[in-house]
Design an enzyme around this catalytic site. Structure first.
Site, PDB file in Angstrom:
ATOM      1  CD  GLU A  26     -84.695 -21.651   6.330  1.00  0.00           C
ATOM      2  OE1 GLU A  26     -83.853 -21.160   5.576  1.00  0.00           O
ATOM      3  OE2 GLU A  26     -85.545 -22.462   5.964  1.00  0.00           O
ATOM      4  CB  SER A  79     -81.001 -21.555   7.012  1.00  0.00           C
ATOM      5  OG  SER A  79     -81.577 -20.569   6.195  1.00  0.00           O
ATOM      6  CE1 TYR A 137     -78.854 -16.716   5.443  1.00  0.00           C
ATOM      7  CE2 TYR A 137     -78.721 -18.627   6.879  1.00  0.00           C
ATOM      8  CZ  TYR A 137     -79.263 -17.990   5.782  1.00  0.00           C
ATOM      9  OH  TYR A 137     -80.195 -18.634   5.014  1.00  0.00           O
ATOM     10  NE  ARG A 186     -80.113 -21.893  -3.550  1.00  0.00           N
ATOM     11  CZ  ARG A 186     -80.262 -21.737  -2.233  1.00  0.00           C
ATOM     12  NH1 ARG A 186     -80.614 -20.588  -1.722  1.00  0.00           N
ATOM     13  NH2 ARG A 186     -80.051 -22.755  -1.434  1.00  0.00           N
ATOM     14  CG  ASP A 188     -79.081 -25.590  -3.186  1.00  0.00           C
ATOM     15  OD1 ASP A 188     -79.326 -24.652  -3.965  1.00  0.00           O
ATOM     16  OD2 ASP A 188     -79.233 -25.501  -1.949  1.00  0.00           O
ATOM     17  CD  GLU A 209     -81.789 -27.708  -0.302  1.00  0.00           C
ATOM     18  OE1 GLU A 209     -82.820 -28.014   0.310  1.00  0.00           O
ATOM     19  OE2 GLU A 209     -81.087 -26.735  -0.004  1.00  0.00           O
ATOM     20  CG  ASN A 222     -83.589 -24.379  -0.889  1.00  0.00           C
ATOM     21  OD1 ASN A 222     -83.925 -24.743   0.226  1.00  0.00           O
ATOM     22  ND2 ASN A 222     -82.401 -24.661  -1.399  1.00  0.00           N
ATOM     23  N   GLY A 258     -83.401 -17.926  -0.259  1.00  0.00           N
ATOM     24  CA  GLY A 258     -82.955 -16.658   0.321  1.00  0.00           C
ATOM     25  C   GLY A 258     -83.041 -15.553  -0.712  1.00  0.00           C
TER      26      GLY A 258
HETATM   27  P1  ATP Z   1     -80.695 -24.327   2.281  1.00  0.00           P
HETATM   28  O1  ATP Z   1     -80.299 -23.140   3.106  1.00  0.00           O
HETATM   29  O2  ATP Z   1     -80.006 -24.323   0.946  1.00  0.00           O
HETATM   30  O3  ATP Z   1     -82.163 -24.550   2.215  1.00  0.00           O
HETATM   31  P2  ATP Z   1     -80.674 -26.859   3.739  1.00  0.00           P
HETATM   32  O4  ATP Z   1     -80.843 -26.576   5.169  1.00  0.00           O
HETATM   33  O5  ATP Z   1     -81.843 -27.346   2.969  1.00  0.00           O
HETATM   34  O6  ATP Z   1     -80.036 -25.586   3.018  1.00  0.00           O
HETATM   35  P3  ATP Z   1     -78.769 -28.684   2.461  1.00  0.00           P
HETATM   36  O7  ATP Z   1     -78.656 -27.819   1.269  1.00  0.00           O
HETATM   37  O8  ATP Z   1     -79.381 -30.010   2.259  1.00  0.00           O
HETATM   38  O9  ATP Z   1     -79.504 -27.929   3.656  1.00  0.00           O
HETATM   39  O10 ATP Z   1     -77.322 -28.897   3.100  1.00  0.00           O
HETATM   40  C1  ATP Z   1     -76.602 -27.796   3.610  1.00  0.00           C
HETATM   41  C2  ATP Z   1     -75.132 -27.941   3.313  1.00  0.00           C
HETATM   42  O11 ATP Z   1     -74.600 -29.107   3.960  1.00  0.00           O
HETATM   43  C3  ATP Z   1     -74.779 -28.122   1.860  1.00  0.00           C
HETATM   44  O12 ATP Z   1     -74.749 -26.892   1.176  1.00  0.00           O
HETATM   45  C4  ATP Z   1     -73.419 -28.803   1.966  1.00  0.00           C
HETATM   46  O13 ATP Z   1     -72.394 -27.884   2.334  1.00  0.00           O
HETATM   47  C5  ATP Z   1     -73.619 -29.724   3.150  1.00  0.00           C
HETATM   48  N1  ATP Z   1     -74.128 -31.037   2.711  1.00  0.00           N
HETATM   49  C6  ATP Z   1     -75.397 -31.451   2.792  1.00  0.00           C
HETATM   50  N2  ATP Z   1     -75.546 -32.709   2.362  1.00  0.00           N
HETATM   51  C7  ATP Z   1     -74.334 -33.117   1.965  1.00  0.00           C
HETATM   52  C8  ATP Z   1     -73.825 -34.351   1.435  1.00  0.00           C
HETATM   53  N3  ATP Z   1     -74.624 -35.391   1.224  1.00  0.00           N
HETATM   54  N4  ATP Z   1     -72.488 -34.403   1.158  1.00  0.00           N
HETATM   55  C9  ATP Z   1     -71.679 -33.344   1.363  1.00  0.00           C
HETATM   56  N5  ATP Z   1     -72.098 -32.173   1.862  1.00  0.00           N
HETATM   57  C10 ATP Z   1     -73.409 -32.054   2.183  1.00  0.00           C
HETATM   58 MG    MG Z   2     -79.159 -26.124   0.257  1.00  0.00          MG
HETATM   59 MG    MG Z   3     -82.896 -26.318   1.498  1.00  0.00          MG
HETATM   60 MG    MG Z   4     -83.860 -23.355   2.055  1.00  0.00          MG
END
Ligand code: ATP
Ligand code: MG
Ligand code: MG
Ligand code: MG
Length: 344
Positions: free
Chosen positions: A15, A177, A246, A285, A287, A301, A303, A307
């Site tokens: 990231e 991300s 992004y 944050r 989610d 999750e 964070n 961002g």
């Molecule tokens: P961030 O940028 O918020 O840190 P991240 O890389 O930690 O993101 P997640 O938030 O876990 O990733 O997942 C990213 C995206 O993938 C979610 O916003 C959603 O669109 C999709 N997603 C993840 N897990 C699931 C799930 N179990 N069911 C449906 N969609 C999911």
């Molecule tokens: Mg997320």
């Molecule tokens: Mg995340």
């Molecule tokens: Mg993140």
């Protein structure tokens, strides 16, 4: 009296690019208060720290650069002048407690979460275990290490298919991300996705895919954290992947989210409970998935360094809750000073 703020950005992380954008906004936000003197420290992709003069060029250009080829980690001399650190780093080696540990040992206050919250907040496997412990509803999941998978791949595929089914999401345990995340619909995709995720992290998590609205809530504070107004993200892609996040215009933020009052309240309560479950401080944050059909709120999750561009969800949610971008930057610095306890 001026406050010298060491702004850390870049970092040895998938990231890295996102951090450059967050840092530029934060530098502008901090610059609004005459109390603040921003000292930028760019961390190259190889982990080498750059001095403030060279870092300023990178901050302004907004592009990754390899300007110190020594390959050697050393603290730039100017680091000794810093009064308070502001890590604007996302992902591994920045959001995960590693940098926080160093700042802690440097005996200076730093913005945001401490070592423990950062580490568990970045690791989706441990994070989910703590959420379960706190009684927060979440999707079914399977934790898997590269080693376990390589020993008996077929057994794992069968286990995943019977416990989760398709579609499911395969994720590196430590990232953000959406880097390294795949949505999979059959066994061959599952195999490829685990392959891909294990190239980012030897620990992966596989989650049951849900059809749901995506809701986010911001948390701010130390001992008595507050939850913001709740927001929603909509997009037309398959899921909220890196490109959707992004590429301007691919996703829309809706603040406040149009939700029944009871759902909004549940999201805010769960956001604070999640923050407390990981021992958060400063900011986070959280989610969520809101499954409209069953009116269920599932936590996805937290964070711990979300961002932070002027158009990012975290500052937007606070703006809607009455805290402007530059006030938010100042509050975070104040929270860092408030939390700081020198080592005795
Ligand atoms: P961030 O940028 O918020 O840190 P991240 O890389 O930690 O993101 P997640 O938030 O876990 O990733 O997942 C990213 C995206 O993938 C979610 O916003 C959603 O669109 C999709 N997603 C993840 N897990 C699931 C799930 N179990 N069911 C449906 N969609 C999911
Ligand atoms: Mg997320
Ligand atoms: Mg995340
Ligand atoms: Mg993140």
């Amino acid at each position: 009296q001026t406050l010298k703020i060491g702004l850390l950005f870049g970092g040895q992380s998938g990231e890295h690019e996102v951090s450059l954008v967050s840092a530029k906004s934060i530098a502008q936000g901090l610059g609004q208060n005459p109390r603040n003197q921003v000292m930028p420290f760019y961390i190259q992709k190889d982990g080498v720290w750059c001095d403030p003069e060279r870092s300023l060029n990178v901050l302004e250009a907004g592009k990754p650069e390899q300007i110190d080829n020594s390959g050697q980690f050393k603290l730039p001399a100017a680091a000794n002048e810093v009064d308070v650190w502001f890590p604007a780093l996302h992902g591994p080696n920045g959001e995960d407690g590693t940098v926080q540990g160093m700042l802690q040992l440097m005996q200076k206050p730093y913005v945001g979460n401490g070592v423990l919250a950062s580490a568990v907040g970045m690791d989706k496997v441990l994070m989910k275990a703590l959420f379960a412990q706190a009684g927060l509803a979440q999707v079914k999941y399977v934790a898997l290490s590269r080693w376990q998978w390589q020993q008996e791949p077929e057994e794992w595929y069968e286990h995943i298919e019977t416990t989760l089914g398709y579609p499911c999401f395969v994720k590196p345990a430590n990232l953000g991300s959406s880097v390294g995340i795949s949505k999979v619909r059959d066994r061959s995709q599952l195999e490829a996705a685990i392959h891909s995720a294990t190239s980012y992290d030897p620990r992966v998590i596989i989650e049951q895919g849900v059809t749901a609205r995506e809701i986010e809530c911001a948390v701010l504070g130390n001992e008595q954290p507050k939850a913001s107004i709740v927001g929603e993200i909509t997009y037309n892609s398959d899921f909220y992947d890196y490109e959707t996040k992004y590429t301007p215009g691919m996703a829309d933020l809706h603040i406040p989210a149009q939700l029944p009052e009871t759902v909004t309240q549940a999201v805010q309560d769960m956001a604070i409970a999640a923050f407390e479950a990981v021992a958060g401080s400063g900011l986070g944050r959280v989610d969520f998935f809101y499954v409209e059909a069953s009116s269920m709120v599932l936590i996805n999750e937290i964070n711990t360094l979300p961002g932070f561009t002027s158009t990012s969800m975290y500052p937007k949610l606070w703006e809607a809750s009455g805290i402007s971008f530059h006030d938010l930057c100042d509050r975070l610095v104040d929270l860092a000073l408030e939390r700081h306890k020198p080592i005795v």
